[in-house]
Scaffold this motif. Structure first.
Motif, PDB file in Angstrom:
ATOM      1  N   VAL A 187       4.247   2.442  -2.155  1.00 19.59           N
ATOM      2  CA  VAL A 187       5.327   2.501  -0.994  1.00 19.59           C
ATOM      3  C   VAL A 187       5.997   4.153  -1.351  1.00 19.59           C
ATOM      4  CG1 VAL A 187       7.379   1.751  -0.588  1.00 19.59           C
ATOM      5  CG2 VAL A 187       5.600   0.140  -0.944  1.00 19.59           C
ATOM      6  N   LEU A 240       5.647  -3.313   5.932  1.00 24.06           N
ATOM      7  CA  LEU A 240       5.385  -1.948   5.380  1.00 24.06           C
ATOM      8  C   LEU A 240       3.909  -1.545   5.544  1.00 24.06           C
ATOM      9  CD1 LEU A 240       6.937  -2.865   1.818  1.00 24.06           C
ATOM     10  CD2 LEU A 240       7.540  -0.741   3.234  1.00 24.06           C
ATOM     11  N   THR A 282       5.934  -7.267   3.332  1.00 27.72           N
ATOM     12  CA  THR A 282       4.847  -6.550   3.008  1.00 27.72           C
ATOM     13  C   THR A 282       4.008  -6.255   4.251  1.00 27.72           C
ATOM     14  OG1 THR A 282       4.925  -8.011   0.909  1.00 27.72           O
ATOM     15  CG2 THR A 282       2.831  -6.958   1.642  1.00 27.72           C
ATOM     16  N   ILE A 340      14.209  -1.183  -0.753  1.00 26.79           N
ATOM     17  CA  ILE A 340      12.985  -0.137  -0.995  1.00 26.79           C
ATOM     18  C   ILE A 340      12.719   0.239  -2.379  1.00 26.79           C
ATOM     19  CG2 ILE A 340      12.275   1.999  -0.224  1.00 26.79           C
ATOM     20  CD1 ILE A 340      11.985  -0.489   2.015  1.00 26.79           C
ATOM     21  N   ARG A 388       5.749   6.787   1.281  1.00 28.61           N
ATOM     22  CA  ARG A 388       7.119   7.239   1.890  1.00 28.61           C
ATOM     23  C   ARG A 388       7.396   8.712   1.751  1.00 28.61           C
ATOM     24  NH1 ARG A 388      11.722   8.370  -0.471  1.00 28.61           N
ATOM     25  NH2 ARG A 388      11.231   7.645  -2.648  1.00 28.61           N
ATOM     26  N   LEU A 411      12.711  -0.419   8.821  1.00 26.31           N
ATOM     27  CA  LEU A 411      12.069  -1.843   8.481  1.00 26.31           C
ATOM     28  C   LEU A 411      13.196  -2.795   8.347  1.00 26.31           C
ATOM     29  CD1 LEU A 411       9.884  -0.963   5.398  1.00 26.31           C
ATOM     30  CD2 LEU A 411       9.165  -1.286   7.836  1.00 26.31           C
TER      31      LEU A 411
END
Length: 64
Positions: free
Chosen positions: A5, A48, A45, A30, A9, A23
């Motif tokens: 993640v 994402l 999940t 996060i 990101r 989100l």
């Protein structure tokens, strides 16, 4: 569970707050996911993975 993640990101040049807003979760969520202190729910999940255009398996790898 290990995840990508933070890596994904940062590749998109997003802050934790910006990703959280996209989100509809808190920045703290996060942060906790990135620090591997929290395993997100299945809907989060999937959200994402969709957001980053990847599969759940590529995003989260319990064996790494």
């Amino acid at each position: 569970m290990r995840n990508r993640v933070r890596e994904l990101r940062l590749m998109r040049e997003l802050s934790q707050g910006q990703l959280a807003a996209e989100l509809q979760v808190s920045r703290q969520s996060i942060n906790s996911i990135e620090q591997e202190r929290y395993t997100p729910s299945l809907p989060l999940t999937i959200a994402l993975a969709r957001f980053f255009g990847t599969s759940v398996e590529e995003l989260f790898d319990g064996g790494r």
